[in-house]
Design a protein around this motif. Sequence first.
Motif, PDB file in Angstrom:
ATOM      1  N   CYS A  15       2.173   9.704 -19.847  1.00 23.14           N
ATOM      2  CA  CYS A  15       1.251  10.065 -18.800  1.00 23.14           C
ATOM      3  C   CYS A  15       0.184   9.161 -18.888  1.00 23.14           C
ATOM      4  O   CYS A  15      -0.487   8.670 -17.805  1.00 23.14           O
ATOM      5  CB  CYS A  15       0.928  11.596 -18.991  1.00 23.14           C
ATOM      6  N   ASP A  16      -0.257   8.951 -20.193  1.00 21.75           N
ATOM      7  CA  ASP A  16      -1.238   7.856 -20.319  1.00 21.75           C
ATOM      8  C   ASP A  16      -1.151   6.577 -19.564  1.00 21.75           C
ATOM      9  O   ASP A  16      -2.053   5.815 -19.030  1.00 21.75           O
ATOM     10  CB  ASP A  16      -1.409   7.556 -21.924  1.00 21.75           C
ATOM     11  N   ASP A  17       0.290   6.113 -19.804  1.00 18.41           N
ATOM     12  CA  ASP A  17       0.554   4.719 -19.113  1.00 18.41           C
ATOM     13  C   ASP A  17       0.615   4.887 -17.623  1.00 18.41           C
ATOM     14  O   ASP A  17      -0.116   3.965 -16.823  1.00 18.41           O
ATOM     15  CB  ASP A  17       1.952   4.357 -19.519  1.00 18.41           C
ATOM     16  N   ALA A  18       1.044   6.148 -16.986  1.00 15.41           N
ATOM     17  CA  ALA A  18       0.959   6.248 -15.655  1.00 15.41           C
ATOM     18  C   ALA A  18      -0.363   6.375 -15.133  1.00 15.41           C
ATOM     19  O   ALA A  18      -0.762   5.594 -14.160  1.00 15.41           O
ATOM     20  CB  ALA A  18       1.765   7.415 -15.246  1.00 15.41           C
ATOM     21  N   ARG A  19      -1.307   6.926 -15.897  1.00 17.87           N
ATOM     22  CA  ARG A  19      -2.609   7.250 -15.303  1.00 17.87           C
ATOM     23  C   ARG A  19      -3.263   5.608 -15.419  1.00 17.87           C
ATOM     24  O   ARG A  19      -4.199   5.375 -14.104  1.00 17.87           O
ATOM     25  CB  ARG A  19      -3.393   8.000 -16.420  1.00 17.87           C
ATOM     26  N   ALA A  20      -3.141   4.886 -16.340  1.00 20.62           N
ATOM     27  CA  ALA A  20      -3.518   3.433 -16.005  1.00 20.62           C
ATOM     28  C   ALA A  20      -3.089   2.758 -15.018  1.00 20.62           C
ATOM     29  O   ALA A  20      -3.856   1.919 -14.016  1.00 20.62           O
ATOM     30  CB  ALA A  20      -3.175   2.798 -17.536  1.00 20.62           C
ATOM     31  N   VAL A  21      -1.723   2.897 -14.664  1.00 22.20           N
ATOM     32  CA  VAL A  21      -1.424   2.107 -13.489  1.00 22.20           C
ATOM     33  C   VAL A  21      -1.907   2.677 -12.205  1.00 22.20           C
ATOM     34  O   VAL A  21      -2.286   1.800 -11.456  1.00 22.20           O
ATOM     35  CB  VAL A  21       0.164   2.097 -13.383  1.00 22.20           C
ATOM     36  N   VAL A  22      -1.728   4.092 -12.170  1.00 15.59           N
ATOM     37  CA  VAL A  22      -2.479   4.677 -10.798  1.00 15.59           C
ATOM     38  C   VAL A  22      -4.173   4.334 -10.526  1.00 15.59           C
ATOM     39  O   VAL A  22      -4.395   3.858  -9.705  1.00 15.59           O
ATOM     40  CB  VAL A  22      -2.415   6.356 -10.960  1.00 15.59           C
ATOM     41  N   ARG A  23      -4.697   4.489 -11.729  1.00 18.49           N
ATOM     42  CA  ARG A  23      -6.132   4.050 -11.730  1.00 18.49           C
ATOM     43  C   ARG A  23      -6.529   2.746 -11.385  1.00 18.49           C
ATOM     44  O   ARG A  23      -7.196   2.365 -10.374  1.00 18.49           O
ATOM     45  CB  ARG A  23      -6.739   4.169 -13.063  1.00 18.49           C
ATOM     46  N   ALA A  24      -5.556   1.818 -11.767  1.00 19.82           N
ATOM     47  CA  ALA A  24      -5.759   0.368 -11.597  1.00 19.82           C
ATOM     48  C   ALA A  24      -5.428   0.059  -9.988  1.00 19.82           C
ATOM     49  O   ALA A  24      -6.371  -0.688  -9.298  1.00 19.82           O
ATOM     50  CB  ALA A  24      -5.011  -0.689 -12.352  1.00 19.82           C
ATOM     51  N   VAL A  25      -4.304   0.533  -9.612  1.00 18.86           N
ATOM     52  CA  VAL A  25      -3.837   0.123  -8.165  1.00 18.86           C
ATOM     53  C   VAL A  25      -4.715   1.106  -7.435  1.00 18.86           C
ATOM     54  O   VAL A  25      -5.405   0.269  -6.477  1.00 18.86           O
ATOM     55  CB  VAL A  25      -2.482   0.779  -7.845  1.00 18.86           C
ATOM     56  N   CYS A  26      -5.318   2.429  -7.422  1.00 18.16           N
ATOM     57  CA  CYS A  26      -6.238   2.875  -6.633  1.00 18.16           C
ATOM     58  C   CYS A  26      -7.522   2.328  -6.582  1.00 18.16           C
ATOM     59  O   CYS A  26      -8.120   2.196  -5.479  1.00 18.16           O
ATOM     60  CB  CYS A  26      -6.133   4.331  -7.180  1.00 18.16           C
ATOM     61  N   ASP A  27      -7.948   1.670  -7.629  1.00 17.39           N
ATOM     62  CA  ASP A  27      -9.234   0.900  -7.679  1.00 17.39           C
ATOM     63  C   ASP A  27      -9.195  -0.137  -6.878  1.00 17.39           C
ATOM     64  O   ASP A  27     -10.255  -0.634  -6.129  1.00 17.39           O
ATOM     65  CB  ASP A  27      -9.717   0.791  -9.243  1.00 17.39           C
ATOM     66  N   GLU A  28      -8.109  -0.914  -6.926  1.00 15.98           N
ATOM     67  CA  GLU A  28      -8.023  -2.128  -6.314  1.00 15.98           C
ATOM     68  C   GLU A  28      -7.639  -1.855  -4.749  1.00 15.98           C
ATOM     69  O   GLU A  28      -8.268  -2.984  -4.051  1.00 15.98           O
ATOM     70  CB  GLU A  28      -6.335  -2.838  -6.827  1.00 15.98           C
ATOM     71  N   LEU A  29      -7.073  -0.840  -4.320  1.00 17.69           N
ATOM     72  CA  LEU A  29      -7.042  -0.559  -2.981  1.00 17.69           C
ATOM     73  C   LEU A  29      -8.290   0.092  -2.383  1.00 17.69           C
ATOM     74  O   LEU A  29      -7.959   0.445  -1.233  1.00 17.69           O
ATOM     75  CB  LEU A  29      -5.678  -0.132  -2.600  1.00 17.69           C
ATOM     76  N   GLY A  30      -9.023   0.645  -3.353  1.00 20.45           N
ATOM     77  CA  GLY A  30     -10.085   1.469  -2.650  1.00 20.45           C
ATOM     78  C   GLY A  30      -9.715   2.913  -2.194  1.00 20.45           C
ATOM     79  O   GLY A  30     -10.077   3.605  -1.460  1.00 20.45           O
TER      80      GLY A  30
END
Length: 82
Positions: A15-30
């Motif tokens: 979950c920690d790993d997934a959160r980091a990926v989701v946060r990075a992609v969502c931040d990147e795409l707004g």
Amino acid sequence: MPRVTLYTRAGCHLCDDARAVVRAVCDELGEGFEERDVDTDPELAPDLRRRFSDEVPVTFVDGAQHDFWRVSAQRLRAALAQ
């Protein structure tokens, strides 16, 4: 309303790993995302709690299940581009 929902539980390293990926992609795409804990979220239906118990982390994009256990940044970007 966020397009991505991440179902997690406390103490879950995936979950920690997934959160980091989701946060990075969502931040990147707004894009926004919400996180819901399968063990403590009072609004989560019991059938979803049972279903996701062994699959966390689980990601949904626009209300449809996208991934579980591991989140691919590339796949998530593609889903959000649609």
